[in-house]
Design an enzyme around this catalytic site. Structure first.
Site, PDB file in Angstrom:
ATOM      1  N   ASN A  86     -43.063  64.164 -59.090  1.00 11.75           N
ATOM      2  CA  ASN A  86     -44.307  64.016 -58.329  1.00 11.75           C
ATOM      3  C   ASN A  86     -44.825  62.579 -58.284  1.00 11.75           C
ATOM      4  O   ASN A  86     -45.547  62.208 -57.352  1.00 11.75           O
ATOM      5  CB  ASN A  86     -45.363  64.946 -58.950  1.00 11.75           C
ATOM      6  CG  ASN A  86     -46.756  64.618 -58.484  1.00 11.75           C
ATOM      7  OD1 ASN A  86     -47.134  64.944 -57.353  1.00 11.75           O
ATOM      8  ND2 ASN A  86     -47.527  63.955 -59.331  1.00 11.75           N
ATOM      9  N   TYR A 151     -43.685  53.875 -47.252  1.00  7.90           N
ATOM     10  CA  TYR A 151     -44.153  55.192 -47.714  1.00  7.90           C
ATOM     11  C   TYR A 151     -43.548  56.339 -46.893  1.00  7.90           C
ATOM     12  O   TYR A 151     -42.887  57.215 -47.452  1.00  7.90           O
ATOM     13  CB  TYR A 151     -45.686  55.227 -47.745  1.00  7.90           C
ATOM     14  CG  TYR A 151     -46.214  56.510 -48.346  1.00  7.90           C
ATOM     15  CD1 TYR A 151     -46.068  56.777 -49.711  1.00  7.90           C
ATOM     16  CD2 TYR A 151     -46.834  57.474 -47.566  1.00  7.90           C
ATOM     17  CE1 TYR A 151     -46.532  57.963 -50.262  1.00  7.90           C
ATOM     18  CE2 TYR A 151     -47.303  58.656 -48.111  1.00  7.90           C
ATOM     19  CZ  TYR A 151     -47.151  58.896 -49.459  1.00  7.90           C
ATOM     20  OH  TYR A 151     -47.606  60.083 -50.011  1.00  7.90           O
ATOM     21  N   LYS A 155     -40.698  59.250 -47.991  1.00  8.63           N
ATOM     22  CA  LYS A 155     -40.914  60.705 -47.954  1.00  8.63           C
ATOM     23  C   LYS A 155     -39.913  61.398 -47.027  1.00  8.63           C
ATOM     24  O   LYS A 155     -39.502  62.531 -47.281  1.00  8.63           O
ATOM     25  CB  LYS A 155     -42.365  61.020 -47.569  1.00  8.63           C
ATOM     26  CG  LYS A 155     -43.389  60.518 -48.610  1.00  8.63           C
ATOM     27  CD  LYS A 155     -43.147  61.080 -50.021  1.00  8.63           C
ATOM     28  CE  LYS A 155     -44.233  60.666 -51.007  1.00  8.63           C
ATOM     29  NZ  LYS A 155     -44.038  61.203 -52.356  1.00  8.63           N
TER      30      LYS A 155
HETATM   31  P1  NAD Z   1     -52.237  59.385 -58.054  1.00  8.34           P
HETATM   32  O1  NAD Z   1     -52.231  57.942 -57.721  1.00  8.34           O
HETATM   33  O2  NAD Z   1     -53.538  60.077 -58.296  1.00  8.34           O
HETATM   34  O3  NAD Z   1     -51.283  59.638 -59.315  1.00  8.34           O
HETATM   35  C1  NAD Z   1     -50.026  59.021 -59.359  1.00  8.34           C
HETATM   36  C2  NAD Z   1     -49.300  59.412 -60.607  1.00  8.34           C
HETATM   37  O4  NAD Z   1     -48.070  58.687 -60.599  1.00  8.34           O
HETATM   38  C3  NAD Z   1     -50.030  59.031 -61.886  1.00  8.34           C
HETATM   39  O5  NAD Z   1     -49.825  60.041 -62.848  1.00  8.34           O
HETATM   40  C4  NAD Z   1     -49.336  57.747 -62.343  1.00  8.34           C
HETATM   41  O6  NAD Z   1     -49.275  57.617 -63.756  1.00  8.34           O
HETATM   42  C5  NAD Z   1     -47.930  57.935 -61.787  1.00  8.34           C
HETATM   43  N1  NAD Z   1     -47.333  56.642 -61.516  1.00  8.34           N
HETATM   44  C6  NAD Z   1     -47.817  55.644 -60.732  1.00  8.34           C
HETATM   45  N2  NAD Z   1     -46.994  54.582 -60.783  1.00  8.34           N
HETATM   46  C7  NAD Z   1     -45.981  54.924 -61.627  1.00  8.34           C
HETATM   47  C8  NAD Z   1     -44.818  54.261 -62.102  1.00  8.34           C
HETATM   48  N3  NAD Z   1     -44.500  53.036 -61.701  1.00  8.34           N
HETATM   49  N4  NAD Z   1     -43.993  54.920 -62.967  1.00  8.34           N
HETATM   50  C9  NAD Z   1     -44.284  56.168 -63.359  1.00  8.34           C
HETATM   51  N5  NAD Z   1     -45.363  56.858 -62.947  1.00  8.34           N
HETATM   52  C10 NAD Z   1     -46.190  56.237 -62.095  1.00  8.34           C
HETATM   53  O7  NAD Z   1     -51.401  60.081 -56.910  1.00  8.34           O
HETATM   54  P2  NAD Z   1     -51.536  61.494 -56.158  1.00  8.34           P
HETATM   55  O8  NAD Z   1     -52.380  61.288 -54.952  1.00  8.34           O
HETATM   56  O9  NAD Z   1     -51.834  62.590 -57.109  1.00  8.34           O
HETATM   57  O10 NAD Z   1     -50.027  61.610 -55.613  1.00  8.34           O
HETATM   58  C11 NAD Z   1     -49.029  62.330 -56.271  1.00  8.34           C
HETATM   59  C12 NAD Z   1     -47.906  62.544 -55.283  1.00  8.34           C
HETATM   60  O11 NAD Z   1     -48.423  63.195 -54.132  1.00  8.34           O
HETATM   61  C13 NAD Z   1     -47.264  61.259 -54.785  1.00  8.34           C
HETATM   62  O12 NAD Z   1     -45.854  61.452 -54.696  1.00  8.34           O
HETATM   63  C14 NAD Z   1     -47.874  61.071 -53.410  1.00  8.34           C
HETATM   64  O13 NAD Z   1     -47.025  60.343 -52.551  1.00  8.34           O
HETATM   65  C15 NAD Z   1     -48.029  62.513 -52.963  1.00  8.34           C
HETATM   66  N6  NAD Z   1     -49.031  62.724 -51.906  1.00  8.34           N
HETATM   67  C16 NAD Z   1     -50.349  62.496 -52.135  1.00  8.34           C
HETATM   68  C17 NAD Z   1     -51.255  62.729 -51.102  1.00  8.34           C
HETATM   69  C18 NAD Z   1     -52.736  62.508 -51.284  1.00  8.34           C
HETATM   70  O14 NAD Z   1     -53.483  62.589 -50.292  1.00  8.34           O
HETATM   71  N7  NAD Z   1     -53.228  62.269 -52.489  1.00  8.34           N
HETATM   72  C19 NAD Z   1     -50.804  63.171 -49.842  1.00  8.34           C
HETATM   73  C20 NAD Z   1     -49.436  63.379 -49.675  1.00  8.34           C
HETATM   74  C21 NAD Z   1     -48.549  63.171 -50.706  1.00  8.34           C
END
Ligand code: NAD
Length: 243
Positions: A86, A151, A155
């Site tokens: 994730n 990005y 994906k």
């Molecule tokens: P977030 O930024 O809240 O959390 C990101 C997580 O990734 C954290 O736990 C962080 O510790 C970890 N992380 C960041 N950089 C890292 C690194 N270099 N090495 C290891 N871990 C690392 O993100 P989120 O919004 O919860 O997103 C989680 C996933 O969901 C991602 O893959 C994101 O692309 C996807 N996503 C999010 C959204 C959204 O609107 N929030 C929409 C579509 C997809």
């Protein structure tokens, strides 16, 4: 014995909601974060909710280190049932300002890390003849996005990994799926002004921004036996938002 689930990027946002959902469902959870401090903070937040997990901050692009972790998890808890890749970063830099370094940084966490985790998990799951690999995709892997090219590229690559690995690993009892969130209420979205959020809500037929728990519930379903005939699926969890 409890089933065992690994969640990368499990310290906040979608990942932390997923950790909570799986822990509540009785899984032994191992969460990964980027730093020791954020992992420890997540573990203490969980403790306040009377939930237990183990935490790690291994570099997810270091295949030997991830392989070692997963072998240890398997021998400590008896199995490796679910791996949820994730962790991810997004970006909105205009293309003319893009650098190869930035492109590689996004691809490293969003594509190389899931590849490494899936690869490390597949060896163990193949021996078990059982396992589930899940990856967080995104709704941007339908139509791209107008800036931050790495990005959506990452994906689209995730979707290719899911559909290909589902075909390759299915004969060994391993299912591979993705959840593709729309706009989800994590810290980044919470910080946006209402003037930006309201038009977004209008473009979502279900008329609300997604919650991290919505994605966690999709993962819980995809990991469960109720989804035992589902593999290679990219499940949209986006309120049918059209982008
Ligand atoms: P977030 O930024 O809240 O959390 C990101 C997580 O990734 C954290 O736990 C962080 O510790 C970890 N992380 C960041 N950089 C890292 C690194 N270099 N090495 C290891 N871990 C690392 O993100 P989120 O919004 O919860 O997103 C989680 C996933 O969901 C991602 O893959 C994101 O692309 C996807 N996503 C999010 C959204 C959204 O609107 N929030 C929409 C579509 C997809």
């Amino acid at each position: 014995m409890n089933k065992v689930c690994v969640v990368t990027g499990g310290t906040r946002g979608i990942g932390l909601a997923t950790v909570i959902a799986f822990a509540k469902a009785g899984y032994q959870v191992v969460l990964y974060g980027s730093r020791k401090e954020s992992v420890e903070k997540a573990l203490s937040d969980l403790k306040e909710q009377n939930l237990e997990a183990e935490g790690k901050w291994t570099d997810l692009t270091d295949e030997a280190a991830v392989m070692k972790d997963f072998e240890e998890i398997k021998s400590q808890y008896g199995s490796l049932d679910v791996v949820i890749c994730n962790a991810g970063i997004s970006d909105s830099t205009p293309f003319t300002d893009y650098s190869v370094d930035l492109f590689k940084k996004v691809m490293d966490l969003n594509v190389v890390a899931p590849y490494v985790c899936a690869h490390a998990a597949a060896g163990i799951m193949k021996e078990q003849r059982n396992g589930v690999i899940l990856i967080t995709s995104s709704m941007v892997a339908k139509n791209g996005q107008p800036s931050g090219v790495a990005y959506p590229v990452s994906k689209f690559a995730v979707n290719g990994m899911v559909t290909s690995l589902a075909r390759e690993l299915g004969p060994f009892g391993i299912r591979v799926n993705a959840a593709a969130p729309g706009i989800t209420m994590t810290d980044m979205v919470k910080a946006l002004p209402e003037a930006m959020i309201n038009p977004m809500i209008h473009a979502i037929p279900l008329r609300r921004i997604g919650l991290p728990e919505d994605i966690a519930n999709a993962f819980l379903f995809l990991a469960s036996d109720q989804a035992s005939y589902i593999t290679g699926a990219i499940l949209p969890v986006d309120g049918a938002m059209a982008v």
